[in-house]
Design a protein around this motif. Structure first.
Motif, PDB file in Angstrom:
ATOM      1  N   THR A 163     -61.269 -38.871  37.971  1.00  0.00           N
ATOM      2  CA  THR A 163     -62.029 -40.103  37.722  1.00  0.00           C
ATOM      3  C   THR A 163     -63.409 -40.015  38.359  1.00  0.00           C
ATOM      4  OG1 THR A 163     -59.875 -41.196  38.016  1.00  0.00           O
ATOM      5  CG2 THR A 163     -61.764 -42.623  37.643  1.00  0.00           C
ATOM      6  N   HIS A 211     -46.814 -34.558  32.410  1.00  0.00           N
ATOM      7  CA  HIS A 211     -46.110 -35.599  33.169  1.00  0.00           C
ATOM      8  C   HIS A 211     -46.488 -37.007  32.728  1.00  0.00           C
ATOM      9  CE1 HIS A 211     -49.767 -34.312  35.046  1.00  0.00           C
ATOM     10  NE2 HIS A 211     -49.801 -35.309  35.893  1.00  0.00           N
ATOM     11  N   TYR A 237     -52.008 -39.564  45.715  1.00  0.00           N
ATOM     12  CA  TYR A 237     -53.334 -38.961  45.867  1.00  0.00           C
ATOM     13  C   TYR A 237     -53.923 -39.326  47.234  1.00  0.00           C
ATOM     14  CZ  TYR A 237     -52.976 -39.344  40.756  1.00  0.00           C
ATOM     15  OH  TYR A 237     -52.547 -39.291  39.462  1.00  0.00           O
ATOM     16  N   ASN A 256     -58.855 -33.174  26.958  1.00  0.00           N
ATOM     17  CA  ASN A 256     -58.128 -33.701  28.124  1.00  0.00           C
ATOM     18  C   ASN A 256     -58.734 -35.025  28.589  1.00  0.00           C
ATOM     19  OD1 ASN A 256     -60.297 -33.103  30.096  1.00  0.00           O
ATOM     20  ND2 ASN A 256     -59.773 -30.962  29.690  1.00  0.00           N
ATOM     21  N   HIS A 277     -52.534 -43.179  33.194  1.00  0.00           N
ATOM     22  CA  HIS A 277     -51.124 -43.352  33.577  1.00  0.00           C
ATOM     23  C   HIS A 277     -50.407 -44.413  32.749  1.00  0.00           C
ATOM     24  CE1 HIS A 277     -52.247 -42.322  38.063  1.00  0.00           C
ATOM     25  NE2 HIS A 277     -52.502 -41.333  37.228  1.00  0.00           N
ATOM     26  N   MET A 336     -56.770 -40.285  40.781  1.00  0.00           N
ATOM     27  CA  MET A 336     -56.794 -38.836  40.664  1.00  0.00           C
ATOM     28  C   MET A 336     -58.265 -38.372  40.669  1.00  0.00           C
ATOM     29  SD  MET A 336     -56.783 -36.246  38.153  1.00  0.00           S
ATOM     30  CE  MET A 336     -56.265 -34.565  38.362  1.00  0.00           C
TER      31      MET A 336
HETATM   32  C1  LIG Z   1     -55.926 -41.474  36.722  1.00  0.00           C
HETATM   33  C2  LIG Z   1     -56.252 -40.177  36.045  1.00  0.00           C
HETATM   34  N1  LIG Z   1     -57.420 -40.063  35.420  1.00  0.00           N
HETATM   35  C3  LIG Z   1     -57.776 -38.931  34.773  1.00  0.00           C
HETATM   36  C4  LIG Z   1     -56.936 -37.843  34.738  1.00  0.00           C
HETATM   37  C5  LIG Z   1     -57.384 -36.581  34.072  1.00  0.00           C
HETATM   38  O1  LIG Z   1     -56.659 -36.292  32.943  1.00  0.00           O
HETATM   39  P1  LIG Z   1     -56.497 -34.767  32.473  1.00  0.00           P
HETATM   40  O2  LIG Z   1     -55.610 -34.075  33.456  1.00  0.00           O
HETATM   41  O3  LIG Z   1     -55.892 -34.902  31.110  1.00  0.00           O
HETATM   42  O4  LIG Z   1     -57.879 -34.181  32.430  1.00  0.00           O
HETATM   43  C6  LIG Z   1     -55.685 -37.917  35.354  1.00  0.00           C
HETATM   44  C7  LIG Z   1     -54.756 -36.773  35.298  1.00  0.00           C
HETATM   45  O5  LIG Z   1     -53.640 -36.789  35.727  1.00  0.00           O
HETATM   46  C8  LIG Z   1     -55.332 -39.108  36.031  1.00  0.00           C
HETATM   47  O6  LIG Z   1     -54.165 -39.214  36.665  1.00  0.00           O
END
Ligand SMILES: Cc1ncc(COP(=O)(O)O)c(C=O)c1O
Length: 376
Positions: free
Chosen positions: A101, A194, A321, A71, A169, A98
């Protein structure tokens, strides 16, 4: 009043159908790709299909290497480790992003520094360059907007500061000088349902530096010796992906141009059709791909009323967010002045944004928004 569709017909249709804020776009070719992989006798775990997926994405954004991982959060974490981030190191992160980070920074034991955002909702260059003793900067092209990414890249290079691009994104989007996914030392992508393309869960690290690539692969693959024995060079974990997911990733990626085109068309429709004095639709540049369609409502209260109103019409939206500085568990994190992000996040709302949206859906949503009157 803006009324171009028959109101009764709209109500009837929406009674049957809920418009989700996001959903994955899965078509027959995706199903065929996964089924054909399963029939191939592959061992399902990460192997050659994943190598192909990595190569295709890396070449699309013009990076030398791609490394698939489970992920986006893990992608950020491993990238930070490769850059030498850990206890005692200071890492700048935008106040609007999000939670993954900043949590990835905390996971390494390093110290985050919250930096305000600018009108593009990306890290403010002006506020960043006043900061001292930074080891690494994480730039987030939030929602597909490039903001001052280019200037921040130049500044980091000049000052010998690492730059990690959290491009979760922004696959398909561009800065004026390069693709999102190619900014700074290392970039990461996420493939949740998404995102522009999905593998269910999934992430990718994109980079040009062979030393970082080897470090990340060691951490990802149990730090196994080259002979693939059960002797290990040192500490390592298991962050492997699966070829099953990569077979979906490849068929999704085959549609990237279609997805990008669709997102841009929907943006134009929203811009054309939403007409409400209290609501501003935020524009994107031609080179950018809107990930979520964002609107700014004049007050937080009006925004909440709009959410309820749209919800009552079977239309789902999503709040932007919260500013990281407003999360209670982050209250002791160091910060720059955060006026803009703290003022803006409460007024920002994300409209339905999936690749399944039809022009008619957008027309219906836009009409409701245009006709929305708050209770004040
Ligand atoms: C800006 C941002 N960074 C990191 C992530 C983390 O990614 P993941 O959900 O694949 O762990 C997301 C998830 O939506 C995100 O929007």
């Amino acid at each position: 009043m803006v009324h171009t569709l028959d109101q009764k017909k709209i109500e009837e249709e929406l009674n049957q159908k809920r418009i989700n804020q996001v959903e994955p776009f899965i078509s027959n070719d995706d199903i065929e790709s996964v089924v054909s992989y399963l029939k191939s006798g592959g061992w399902v775990t990460e192997h050659n299909v994943s190598r192909n997926f990595e190569e295709q994405i890396a070449s699309y954004v013009n990076r030398k290497y791609g490394i698939v991982v489970p992920n986006g959060t893990i992608a950020i974490y491993l990238s930070l480790l490769a850059l030498g981030v850990g206890p005692g190191k200071k890492v700048a992160v935008p106040n609007l992003t999000m939670i993954a980070t900043i949590n990835a920074i905390l996971w390494t034991g390093a110290k985050p520094l919250l930096v305000d955002v600018d009108k593009d909702l990306c890290m403010s260059y002006e506020k960043l360059i006043d900061q001292k003793n930074l080891h690494t900067v994480i730039f987030v092209p939030l929602n597909g907007r490039g903001g001052d990414g280019k200037k921040i890249e130049t500044w980091c290079k000049k000052n010998n500061i690492n730059l990690l691009e959290d491009s979760a994104h922004a696959l398909g989007s561009n800065y004026s000088h390069k693709a999102c996914g190619a900014l700074g030392d290392i970039s990461v992508l996420s493939f949740t349902p998404h995102k522009i393309i999905t593998t269910g869960q999934g992430g990718m690290i994109l980079l040009d530096n062979n030393k970082y690539k080897n470090l990340i692969n060691d951490l990802k693959l149990f730090n196994r010796r080259k002979d693939k024995s059960d002797w290990h060079k040192g500490y390592g974990l298991n962050f492997k992906f699966t070829d099953l997911q990569s077979s979906l990733g490849l068929s999704q990626f085959n549609k990237i141009n279609k997805f990008v085109k669709h997102k841009k068309q929907i943006e134009q429709e929203y811009l054309k059709l939403i007409n409400n004095g209290n609501i501003k639709v935020l524009k994107f540049k031609e080179i950018e791909v809107p990930w979520f369609f964002d609107i700014v409502v004049s007050t937080k209260k009006r925004k909440e009323q709009l959410i309820d109103y749209l919800n009552s019409k079977n239309i789902e939206t999503r709040n932007c967010y919260p500013a990281l500085s407003k999360q209670k568990y982050l209250k002791n994190v160091s910060k720059t002045n955060l006026d803009y992000s703290e003022k803006m996040f409460g007024k920002l709302l994300w409209l339905p944004s999936s690749n399944n949206l039809s022009k008619k859906d957008v027309k219906i949503i836009s009409e409701y928004i245009s006709n929305f009157k708050d209770n004040e």
